[in-house]
Design an enzyme around this catalytic site. Structure first.
Site, PDB file in Angstrom:
ATOM      1  CE  LYS B  79      -4.043   1.975   2.488  1.00 58.83           C
ATOM      2  NZ  LYS B  79      -4.999   2.009   3.815  1.00 58.83           N
ATOM      3  CB  SER B 154      -7.949   3.947   3.011  1.00 57.83           C
ATOM      4  OG  SER B 154      -7.137   3.420   3.537  1.00 57.83           O
ATOM      5  CB  SER B 178      -8.225   1.151   5.879  1.00 57.03           C
ATOM      6  OG  SER B 178      -8.873   2.478   5.897  1.00 57.03           O
TER       7      SER B 178
END
Lengths: 99, 506
Positions: B79, B154, B178
């Site tokens: 990420k 997210s 997330s």
């Protein structure tokens, strides 16, 4: 709670150092009022007898030995900067004309 | 042998160790999948040009008989919230466009030390603020099950990459769900470890009392393998837990082999079994509970009355901490600088930079956080929210007196349509109601696929939560539940995806 006005948001934007446009201030004023109204619910249960929790896993006095370690070189530290003179970050004037 | 991109990390690890395949072949197959589909999917912000070179080194080391980690040569996506020495790290924000950090985040360093292959950086909501990945400054990511729907957020990029077979593994960050919510809506597995279980050093901070780094995968065992690599004490992060952790891989293998939940007390949180949730999600949840009971689990109802205040507390604590953390983006040391006309000062440059560099959701939360921390309001907002945290911790403590693990749907709905909640921030925030309590209390949580919702044929997730430090229990029980669900279904959940199943991309 006091009403949230465009002056409130304008002041907050100044504190947060974001040059919001008048349109953004108008939009955020409405949104912030609705959001603050929603999150105020916390006060229904947050009575004086309840202690606050700042971190979920309690820890105290996390120390390390006072030794130099994990240093960046000057070159590494400056590598991502928008502007520098080879040894220091270069910034715009600190004081404006009104100072 | 199954084709390489459809194999799990555990299978790839065995095949690599047996020299049935090379890391170059495995890496090439995943890069080819990225090349074929990511233009449309949008899971990656950056693909690592050096991946094949590292894979060659691992193959050479293996040929030379060097001792290697079990995951050496296995690809992983990262990420974009995590700092990487050799790749841009933007956290999905324009203010960090092109920024290459001078150090690796600790979890990334540990991936490299295990000689895993970093495939690239995955898309995310800007600074991890969002539940749909629509707040990235670099465009949307699509859901691998339906390209017109959100992949969650997210960490929608990491979940979509794993769900669409671009990577067997990925790293995520979970501040209010997330990792778990994207796992739920993309039919993948995601784990938020105990707060302090994985170092956050080099993770671009959102809300420091909530943030935690964790694994994303298609199976429970694969998440356990990755968690074992990234977890453990790190002196660079003062909130890192110093006590050692037992092997999560062993726990997952034990759980998968057991086939029984006899003696396991499974608590159903009344407040997270709401009639307001999507009917197909509730139906899958209740069918799963019946299956658990049929295999020996004791189902107990528990109540957590203060969860009703969790979202409110979260949306005071997060913006307050974020407004402070994001003050570092001041146009001096890294990132964007915008100089206004006239006679600019450092402060007017800072304000112009932050106006140009931050997106709407980030500005909204910074302004809210600044308000919540303002003189005169601090006690009523941030202070009260911290008290709610105490109440939520007490609710969890009482619930764990009655149950070994707690369960709920991971998300109240399946994936919604792109754009559907963009104009209503409060509605978007409420989608996190199921995942936020674990962050407020610091406890570990896992999402595994339950089944498809009847009304839309989209994935639903089962959330499993354990007490702080009991992450191994999650892996053991999670692997048992996954094995039982797979046996009932006759196949792993991800094989149901009509677009990316073993037959190839459609």
């Amino acid at each position: 709670m006091p009403e949230i006005t465009e002056e409130t948001v304008s002041h907050l934007a100044n504190l947060a150092r974001i040059a919001l446009t008048p349109d953004e201030i108008a939009k955020l004023t409405g949104e912030l009022s609705a959001i603050v109204h929603a999150v105020e619910a916390v006060n229904q249960v947050a009575t004086p007898d309840v202690p606050a929790t700042s971190h979920p896993i309690p820890m105290e006095n996390v120390w390390r030995d006072d030794v130099v370690a994990d240093q960046l070189t000057t070159e590494q530290a400056l590598a991502g900067a928008p502007d520098h003179d080879g040894s220091r970050f270069r910034v715009t004037a600190i004081l404006g004309e009104e100072h | 042998m199954a084709d390489l991109i459809h194999m799990s990390a555990a299978e790839l690890s065995s095949a690599l160790a047996a020299r049935e395949v090379s890391s170059v072949e495995v890496t090439t197959a995943h890069l080819a999948q990225i090349d074929a589909i990511d233009g449309n999917l949008g899971a990656f912000l950056h693909v690592n040009a050096n991946a094949l070179a590292v894979a060659e080194e691992v193959d050479a080391a293996r040929a030379a008989g060097e001792p290697l980690h079990a995951l050496a040569g296995v690809p992983v996506a990262v990420k974009d919230v995590l700092c990487t020495l050799d790749m841009p790290s933007t956290a999905g924000s324009k203010i960090l466009e092109g920024w290459i950090p001078p150090y690796d985040a600790t979890p990334v360093r540990k991936l490299r030390e295990a000689r895993m292959i970093l495939l690239g950086k995955t898309n995310m909501d800007e600074f991890a603020m969002g539940s749909s990945t629509e707040h990235s400054a670099y465009g949307i990511t699509r859901n691998p099950w339906d390209g017109d729907r959100i992949p969650g957020g997210s960490g929608g990029g990491s979940a979509a990459a794993v769900g669409a077979y671009e990577a067997p593994l990925a790293l995520g960050s979970d501040t209010g769900g997330s990792i778990r919510q994207p796992a739920s809506v993309t039919g993948t597995v995601g784990v938020k470890p105990t707060y302090g279980g994985v170092s956050r050093y080099g993770a671009i901070a959102l809300a420091s009392s909530l943030d935690q780094i964790g694994p994303v995968s298609r199976t429970v065992l694969d998440s356990a393998l990755l968690h074992d690599v990234i977890g453990g004490y790190d002196h660079h992060d003062s909130t890192s837990i110093p006590t050692p952790w037992a092997s999560f891989t062993d726990a997952a293998r034990r759980g998968a082999a057991s086939g029984s939940l006899a003696g396991v007390r499974v608590g159903v949180i009344k407040e997270l079994d709401s009639e307001g949730f999507q009917p197909g999600v509730r139906a899958q949840f209740h069918a799963t509970l019946e299956m658990l009971a049929a295999h020996g689990a004791e189902i107990v109802e528990v109540s957590a009355p203060n969860f009703d205040y969790a979202v409110s507390a979260y949306y005071l604590i997060l913006p307050a901490e974020a407004s402070s953390n994001l003050a570092k983006f001041d146009s001096v040391r890294f990132g964007l600088r915008v100089t206004p006309e006239g006679t600019p000062t450092v402060e007017s440059v800072m304000s112009a930079t932050r106006e140009a560099g931050f997106g709407d959701e980030v500005k909204r939360r910074i302004i809210l956080g600044t308000y919540a921390l303002s003189a005169g309001y601090y006690d009523a907002y941030y202070g009260s929210a911290q008290k709610v945290r105490t109440l939520i911790q007490r609710d969890f403590a009482a619930a764990f007196d009655q149950a070994d693990v707690l369960v709920s749907p991971t998300a109240p709905t399946t994936a919604w349509k792109l754009g559907e909640k963009l104009d209503d921030p409060l509605a978007m925030w409420l989608s996190d109601i199921t995942t936020i309590p674990a962050n407020l209390a610091g406890i570990p949580g896992m999402s595994i696929p339950m089944g498809l919702a009847a009304e839309d044929n989209l994935p639903t997730g089962l959330q499993i939560m354990a007490p702080a430090h009991a992450d191994a229990r999650l892996y053991e029980i999670g692997a048992t539940i996954e094995a039982l669900l797979d046996a009932q279904r006759g196949a792993p959940f991800h094989t149901l995806n009509p677009h990316f199943s073993a037959g190839g991309n459609r």
